[in-house]
Design a protein around this motif. Structure first.
Motif, PDB file in Angstrom:
ATOM      1  N   ARG A 111       0.985  -1.115   0.053  1.00 48.78           N
ATOM      2  CA  ARG A 111      -0.046  -0.012   0.011  1.00 48.78           C
ATOM      3  C   ARG A 111       0.862   1.149   0.100  1.00 48.78           C
ATOM      4  O   ARG A 111       1.786   1.452   0.891  1.00 48.78           O
ATOM      5  N   ASP A 149       1.145   5.751  -0.771  1.00 45.96           N
ATOM      6  CA  ASP A 149       0.372   7.357  -0.809  1.00 45.96           C
ATOM      7  C   ASP A 149       0.318   7.433  -2.474  1.00 45.96           C
ATOM      8  O   ASP A 149       1.553   7.269  -3.010  1.00 45.96           O
ATOM      9  N   VAL A 191      -3.608   1.547  -3.760  1.00 42.78           N
ATOM     10  CA  VAL A 191      -3.982   2.523  -3.201  1.00 42.78           C
ATOM     11  C   VAL A 191      -5.302   2.510  -2.564  1.00 42.78           C
ATOM     12  O   VAL A 191      -6.300   2.000  -3.252  1.00 42.78           O
ATOM     13  N   TRP A 192      -5.414   3.124  -1.324  1.00 43.97           N
ATOM     14  CA  TRP A 192      -6.731   3.106  -0.521  1.00 43.97           C
ATOM     15  C   TRP A 192      -7.292   4.480  -0.572  1.00 43.97           C
ATOM     16  O   TRP A 192      -6.427   5.435  -0.106  1.00 43.97           O
ATOM     17  N   GLY A 193      -8.594   4.679  -0.887  1.00 45.29           N
ATOM     18  CA  GLY A 193      -8.691   5.951  -0.966  1.00 45.29           C
ATOM     19  C   GLY A 193     -10.429   6.160  -1.270  1.00 45.29           C
ATOM     20  O   GLY A 193     -11.131   5.306  -1.029  1.00 45.29           O
ATOM     21  N   TRP A 194     -10.829   7.358  -1.891  1.00 47.29           N
ATOM     22  CA  TRP A 194     -12.228   7.476  -2.382  1.00 47.29           C
ATOM     23  C   TRP A 194     -12.371   7.891  -3.829  1.00 47.29           C
ATOM     24  O   TRP A 194     -11.533   8.533  -4.223  1.00 47.29           O
ATOM     25  N   ARG A 216      -8.715   9.760  -4.767  1.00 49.95           N
ATOM     26  CA  ARG A 216      -8.226  10.440  -4.043  1.00 49.95           C
ATOM     27  C   ARG A 216      -7.621   9.768  -2.842  1.00 49.95           C
ATOM     28  O   ARG A 216      -8.678   8.923  -2.331  1.00 49.95           O
ATOM     29  N   ASP A 217      -6.593  10.109  -2.166  1.00 51.89           N
ATOM     30  CA  ASP A 217      -6.153   9.318  -0.913  1.00 51.89           C
ATOM     31  C   ASP A 217      -5.959  10.321   0.098  1.00 51.89           C
ATOM     32  O   ASP A 217      -5.384  10.000   1.236  1.00 51.89           O
ATOM     33  N   SER A 225     -15.799   4.612  -1.072  1.00 54.08           N
ATOM     34  CA  SER A 225     -14.341   4.178  -0.673  1.00 54.08           C
ATOM     35  C   SER A 225     -13.765   2.877  -1.035  1.00 54.08           C
ATOM     36  O   SER A 225     -14.806   2.173  -1.282  1.00 54.08           O
ATOM     37  N   LYS A 230     -10.464   0.140  -2.442  1.00 47.99           N
ATOM     38  CA  LYS A 230      -8.756  -0.043  -2.378  1.00 47.99           C
ATOM     39  C   LYS A 230      -8.689  -0.777  -3.792  1.00 47.99           C
ATOM     40  O   LYS A 230      -9.280  -1.732  -4.256  1.00 47.99           O
TER      41      LYS A 230
END
Length: 435
Positions: A8, A10, A24-27, A43-44, A74, A76
Motif C-alpha cells: 500500500r 500514498d 492505493v486506498w482512498g475514495w 483521491r487518498d 471508499s 482499495k
C-alpha cells in the motif's frame, strides 16, 4: 479476491514505484467511461491518481464493480504504476483488482455549481473538494513554517489560557461564560500572558484559537480564529517590525517552495508573493493620512482605518507595509506612548498587499507601573482583574513588545481568496455555528 501482495502506498509516492504493482486506498473523486475502459479518479488525501480499468484485463467482477462505483465511495485499488504526463500527478494505475469498502449513496456535493450557504452547511464534506484541499494543505505548511521560524529565533512556546478573567482588546467583543458562579470570557488574545512569559524566558510565543464577539459580516472577520503572538523582553518598535517582516517572509517563502501546484489550482498569481522580501516599507500614521487624502479618501486625523483605507494604503506599495505611530485613543490600553509625542503610540500594523488589509498588529507595551494603572482606570477596566498584569511592572519591568498575526488573514492573502471563511476548516461567522 486473490491474496494481495502489492504494498500500500500514498499517491504522492507513486513515482517511486513505476512499473510495479501497488495498492492505493482512498475514495472515488470522479469517474468516466469510454466503451470498454473506465477511468476512476481516486483521491487518498495526499493526491489524485487516475486508475484505468480495462474490461479485457480484469475479471468480470472487477469490471462490474468499477462501473457501479459512485462519487465518494471508499475503495482499495490494486494496479501497476505507469508514468503518464497527461495524468493528474504524472502517473496512473493500470488496474488489476479493486475492492469496494463502502458504496456512497446520493453524495450531496456534485460537480455542478452550489451556493456558498449550501457548501458551508456541508462543510464537513466540502473539505474533500480540490480547492478546499489545496487551501488547507497550504494552511498546514503555513502553521509549520510559523513554528519553524520561532524555533529558529530562540522563542519558547508557552500556551496561553482560553478562559480568562478580563478583556485584552476591549470589553465590547467578549464572549462571556459562567465559571462556577464567576464571570469568565473566551480569550481575545494571549498577549498579556505572553508578557509574563517574556519576563521569564526573554522570548516567548503562543499559538492558538482566539475569539471576538464582533457583529461584523465583512470578508475579513471570523468569530473564532487562530493567532500567533510572540513577545520579547528588551525590545523596541524596530525590533518588533524586524521580527514581523522576517516571519512573514519566511512563511511566504515556505509556501512558494512547497505549494506551487496548489497555488496554480487556486489560480493565484504568485508574482506579488515573490516580492515579499525584507525590509518592508514603513509609513507613520501621519504619512498614511496624506496618502489617503491624495487618493481621494475623506479621512480625519484620529480616525481608525477601515477596509477601504487599508486597501488604498496597501495598493500604494508592492509588498507588505507597516503603518506606525497610531493615535493613542484608537489603540489598546497597554500600548506605550511615544516619548516625544504622547498622543501617538509605539505601535505598528502590517498591511498585506492587494487589498487584504491588516495581518499583524503590535508594538511596545507600557512598562511604567503608574502609567499602566492610569490607562486601566481611563478605560474603566476592573483593576483587581489586572493585578497579576501590574505585577509584571512591579517586579523587574523592562521595555518589551510583540505582535499578533492572524493565520486566516495571512492565508487568505497568500491564496488570493475573496473571504476568510475558506481558510479555516469549520468557520464561525456572525450567523454560522454549524457544523
Amino acid at each position: 479476491m486473490a491474496e494481495q501482495t502489492a504494498p500500500r502506498v500514498d499517491v504522492d509516492d507513486l513515482g517511486q514505484y513505476v512499473g510495479k504493482p501497488v495498492q492505493v486506498w482512498g475514495w472515488l473523486f470522479n469517474s468516466r467511461s469510454s466503451g470498454r475502459i473506465v477511468f476512476l479518479l481516486v483521491r487518498d488525501g495526499t493526491g489524485l491518481v487516475q486508475a484505468v480499468v480495462s474490461q479485457r484485463d480484469v475479471e468480470g467482477r472487477v469490471w462490474d464493480q468499477a462501473r457501479r462505483l459512485t462519487q465518494e465511495s471508499s475503495l482499495k485499488v490494486t494496479g501497476t504504476v505507469r508514468a503518464d504526463e497527461r495524468a493528474p500527478g504524472g502517473f496512473e494505475l493500470l488496474v488489476q483488482d479493486l475492492e469496494l469498502v463502502h458504496l456512497a449513496v446520493d453524495y450531496p456535493i456534485t460537480p455542478k455549481e452550489h451556493g456558498v450557504d449550501f457548501l458551508l452547511d456541508h462543510r464537513h464534506l466540502w473539505l474533500r473538494s480540490r480547492r478546499q484541499h489545496a487551501i488547507l494543505r497550504i494552511r498546514s505548511t503555513l502553521v509549520g513554517a510559523v513554528r519553524e521560524f520561532f524555533d529558529r529565533e530562540g522563542f519558547v512556546l508557552v500556551d496561553a489560557p482560553i478562559l480568562t478573567p478580563a478583556a485584552v482588546e476591549g470589553t465590547t467583543t467578549l464572549f462571556r461564560t459562567d465559571y462556577f458562579g464567576t464571570p469568565a470570557y473566551l480569550s481575545q488574545s494571549g498577549q498579556l500572558y505572553m508578557e509574563a512569559a517574556a519576563m521569564a524566558f526573554g522570548r516567548a510565543y503562543c499559538f492558538g484559537p482566539t475569539f471576538r464577539a464582533e457583529h461584523s459580516k465583512t470578508r475579513r472577520h471570523l468569530m473564532e480564529f487562530w493567532m500567533v503572538e510572540p513577545e520579547m523582553a528588551w525590545a523596541g518598535l524596530d525590533d518588533i517590525c524586524r521580527l514581523a517582516e522576517g516571519l512573514v517572509s519566511h512563511v511566504v517563502g515556505r509556501v512558494l517552495e512547497r505549494h506551487r501546484p496548489e497555488l496554480a489550482l487556486l489560480e493565484r498569481d504568485t508574482a506579488p508573493l515573490e516580492r515579499v522580501r525584507p525590509p518592508f516599507p514603513r509609513v507613520t500614521y501621519d504619512e498614511a493620512i496624506e496618502i489617503l487624502r491624495k487618493n481621494g479618501a475623506a479621512v480625519e486625523w484620529g480616525a481608525d482605518f477601515g477596509g477601504d483605507e487599508e486597501t488604498i494604503l496597501s495598493n500604494a506599495f508592492d509588498r507588505p507595509v507597516f503603518v506606525t505611530h497610531y493615535p493613542a485613543h484608537i489603540k489598546a490600553f497597554y500600548m506605550k506612548p511615544a516619548p516625544d509625542r504622547p498622543e501617538v503610540v509605539l505601535g505598528a500594523d502590517l498591511l498585506a498587499p492587494e487589498g487584504y488589509g491588516e495581518i499583524i498588529g503590535g508594538g511596545q507595551r507600557i512598562d511604567d507601573l503608574e502609567l499602566l494603572m492610569r490607562r486601566i482606570e481611563e478605560h474603566h477596566l476592573p483593576k483587581e482583574a489586572y493585578e497579576w498584569y501590574l505585577d509584571l511592572r512591579r517586579y523587574g519591568s523592562v521595555p518589551h513588545g510583540g505582535f499578533g498575526m492572524g493565520i486566516e488573514r495571512v492565508l487568505a492573502w497568500i491564496c488570493g481568496l475573496p473571504h476568510v471563511r475558506e481558510t479555516i476548516p469549520f468557520p464561525r461567522t456572525l450567523y454560522r455555528l454549524y457544523p
